[in-house]
Scaffold this motif. Structure first.
Motif, PDB file in Angstrom:
ATOM      1  N   THR A   1      21.298  52.785  49.081  1.00  0.00           N
ATOM      2  CA  THR A   1      20.720  51.468  48.838  1.00  0.00           C
ATOM      3  C   THR A   1      19.207  51.541  49.025  1.00  0.00           C
ATOM      4  OG1 THR A   1      22.712  50.406  49.693  1.00  0.00           O
ATOM      5  CG2 THR A   1      20.722  49.049  49.533  1.00  0.00           C
ATOM      6  N   PRO A   2      18.422  51.215  48.015  1.00  0.00           N
ATOM      7  CA  PRO A   2      16.965  51.293  48.174  1.00  0.00           C
ATOM      8  C   PRO A   2      16.469  50.255  49.171  1.00  0.00           C
ATOM      9  CG  PRO A   2      17.532  50.235  46.097  1.00  0.00           C
ATOM     10  CD  PRO A   2      18.814  50.752  46.678  1.00  0.00           C
ATOM     11  N   ALA A   3      15.500  50.655  49.969  1.00  0.00           N
ATOM     12  CA  ALA A   3      14.896  49.748  50.958  1.00  0.00           C
ATOM     13  C   ALA A   3      15.969  48.995  51.730  1.00  0.00           C
ATOM     14  CB  ALA A   3      13.945  48.773  50.267  1.00  0.00           C
ATOM     15  N   VAL A   4      16.902  49.768  52.298  1.00  0.00           N
ATOM     16  CA  VAL A   4      18.095  49.163  52.888  1.00  0.00           C
ATOM     17  C   VAL A   4      17.754  48.165  53.996  1.00  0.00           C
ATOM     18  CG1 VAL A   4      18.428  51.001  54.602  1.00  0.00           C
ATOM     19  CG2 VAL A   4      20.392  49.669  53.802  1.00  0.00           C
ATOM     20  N   TRP A   5      16.679  48.408  54.747  1.00  0.00           N
ATOM     21  CA  TRP A   5      16.350  47.509  55.858  1.00  0.00           C
ATOM     22  C   TRP A   5      15.727  46.206  55.377  1.00  0.00           C
ATOM     23  CZ3 TRP A   5      19.050  48.841  59.756  1.00  0.00           C
ATOM     24  CH2 TRP A   5      19.354  50.178  59.979  1.00  0.00           C
ATOM     25  N   ILE A   6      15.478  46.138  54.083  1.00  0.00           N
ATOM     26  CA  ILE A   6      15.071  44.866  53.467  1.00  0.00           C
ATOM     27  C   ILE A   6      16.217  44.277  52.661  1.00  0.00           C
ATOM     28  CG2 ILE A   6      13.496  43.782  51.815  1.00  0.00           C
ATOM     29  CD1 ILE A   6      11.412  45.891  52.540  1.00  0.00           C
ATOM     30  N   VAL A   7      16.854  45.123  51.838  1.00  0.00           N
ATOM     31  CA  VAL A   7      17.908  44.651  50.931  1.00  0.00           C
ATOM     32  C   VAL A   7      19.108  44.107  51.701  1.00  0.00           C
ATOM     33  CG1 VAL A   7      19.579  45.387  49.193  1.00  0.00           C
ATOM     34  CG2 VAL A   7      17.208  46.142  49.029  1.00  0.00           C
TER      35      VAL A   7
END
Length: 527
Positions: free
Chosen positions: A453-459
């Motif tokens: 998942t890209p940019a998981v800590w945002i997404v």
């Protein structure tokens, strides 16, 4: 209750009791499109218009955005864990048995009520087709269930508009009988039905876009973004919470991970590809419907804002002035085409819905039986629920039970309220998946992730906020269903699953192909 089934144990169990891997990226995308395009766009357009007016265009964008970020979280877990069970299995691997049970219990609510909603949607198009093409009038008392409203915290039924939805019962039981007998669609038939649905929507867009009137888009948000003061589940965001139902079929792609060739590559393609295709169609169809005949909500006889499906809404639609309004139609898209002087094409679109929607019901009922199967495989439900019929080789007990429950709900509830109830379970499951992705990044950071998942800590946090935001913009009665259903689930878990759990008994590695709960077949007709 916090015991975790390790990722290695899950994959080992799936390998010992594996399903035939036969689905490629195109088949998986078609499966997703077939599951997504259904009652959501064919029917819920009217309910969304009643909540948001032309502003439902934004509702599709909001719901699609939340689904897109949830799909990214799903894709990482599905590529890491290409097994049946969907969000239930992911939660079991990351956050423990109790939360996994709650997610599985919520998924049962999602699939069963969704199948009921699609059955009611099919009924609307069936009745519209036989009345407009065959000039046969179905008895009013047998064409829909009662209108429901809340008196405090108590639901009240109004039988003046209808008593029981007989066509919805018939289609639900017919699909159940097909699943019990094992007579399911083939991959070719599934592809044909997807083509029929896409062709019908394409024809709708081609015929409606040239006759769009810009005046029909004003006022754009008659009920505002969150509905008038004192209402719940209304406005643009309230409509997005309902329209979310139109997207959730992509979960079927994740559920089919155990039957997918090269799942590390193909599951993310199927998830995101099917979601992207459907989003484009939804926006074009919504624009065509609004621009062609307008989509302003009706008001109660006293001038107040009313929920679709309520007794006050039914009374407003019964007046001559509102009879032809989009929001009052049970077959919204066919109704639009008839109103712009394309009655034959409208009837053909109704026929397409009649042909295609039963396949969605089949996939939803099948999806629930698959969740039952996986939970029984883990010992959390009695294995007798997954018993296989000696002749037809299908899990007939759980299929019949599911089908009867689907038929009962379809008989007595309107499509909009069923969709909202289904969404409450779905949003909870997606919320837990977003948490699971982050927890697993911390607990097992070195495990291979074919899709990250890209940019998981945002997404992932945005996915959690989006799911929670939509849940709290559902109507009050739909929000209450989830905690009540969850409390019932806790009773079942502590009465049975807590003691019988295979993980709790140390049986996670003792799975054999000849167990009575061995999987009967793969995705219907696609194995």
């Amino acid at each position: 209750m916090w015991r975790v089934k390790s990722l290695d144990a899950i994959l080992a169990t799936a390998k010992k009791k594996s399903l035939h891997r036969s689905l490629g990226p195109i088949q998986l995308t078609l499966l997703g499109v077939g599951a997504i395009i259904g009652t959501g766009i064919f029917v819920l357009t009217a309910a969304a218009a009643q909540k948001a007016g032309p502003g439902m265009m934004w509702s599709f964008v909001i719901a699609g955005a939340v689904c897109a970020i949830a799909a990214l979280c799903y894709s990482e877990l599905a590529s890491m864990l290409p097994v049946s069970g969907s969000a239930y299995t992911y939660t079991y691997a990351v956050m423990g048995e109790l939360l996994a049970w709650m997610v599985g219990w919520a998924l049962i609510l999602e699939y069963a009520v969704a199948a009921s909603a699609v059955s009611v949607g099919w009924s609307g198009y069936f009745l519209g087709l036989i009345e407009n093409a065959l000039h046969f009038h179905w008895p009013d008392a047998l064409r829909s269930g009662p209108a429901w409203s809340m008196n405090g915290f108590m639901p009240v039924a109004d039988f003046s508009a209808g008593v029981v939805n007989i066509p919805a019962i018939l289609v639900a039981l017919t699909v159940t009988a097909l699943l019990v007998r094992g007579t399911t669609e083939s991959a070719r038939v599934n592809a044909i039905l997807v083509v029929i649905k896409v062709t019908a929507l394409t024809a709708f867009v081609i015929l409606t876009l040239p006759v769009i009137k810009t005046g029909n888009f004003s006022p754009f948000t008659p009920n505002g973004w969150f509905g008038p003061h004192g209402t719940t589940g209304m406005g643009v965001v309230g409509a997005a919470a309902s329209i979310f139902f139109a997207y959730v079929g992509f979960d079927a792609v994740s559920t089919a991970a155990e039957e997918t060739k090269n799942p590390q590559r193909n599951v993310p393609i199927g998830l995101i590809g099917s979601l992207g295709i459907c989003t484009i169609f939804y926006l074009l169809v919504a624009a065509g419907a609004v621009g062609a005949i307008g989509a302003q909500p009706v008001l109660a006889l006293d001038g107040s804002v009313v929920q679709p499906g309520s007794a006050a809404f039914q009374a407003a639609c019964a007046t001559a002035a509102n009879a032809d309004r989009l929001v009052c139609s049970n077959e919204a898209l066919a109704h639009v085409l008839r109103e712009i002087n394309w009655p034959v094409v409208g009837n053909l679109l109704g026929l397409a819905a009649n042909l295609a929607l039963p396949s969605v019901i089949l996939m939803m009922i099948y999806g629930q039986t698959r969740i039952f199967f996986v939970m029984a495989r883990d010992g959390l439900l009695p294995q007798s629920l997954a018993n296989i019929h000696p002749k037809w080789k299908t899990p007939y007990i759980v299929t019949i039970f599911t089908g009867v429950c689907v038929a009962i709900a379809a008989a007595f509830f309107p499509v909009g309220q069923l969709a909202d109830i289904s969404n409450s379970g779905t949003l909870f499951a997606f919320f837990m998946v977003a948490i699971a992705v982050m927890v697993l990044r911390v607990k097992d950071p070195n495990r291979p992730r074919p899709f990250k998942t890209p940019a998981v800590w945002i997404v992932a946090p945005v996915a959690m906020v989006g799911c929670a935001g939509l849940y709290f913009n559902l109507p009050l009665e739909s929000m209450l269903v989830l905690p009540i259903w969850g409390a019932l689930g806790l009773v079942v878990y502590f009465a049975y699953g807590f003691r019988k759990s295979h993980v709790g008994r140390g049986l996670t590695d003792e799975v054999h192909e000849l167990d009575p709960d061995a999987p009967p077949t793969g995705v219907p007709g696609l194995d």
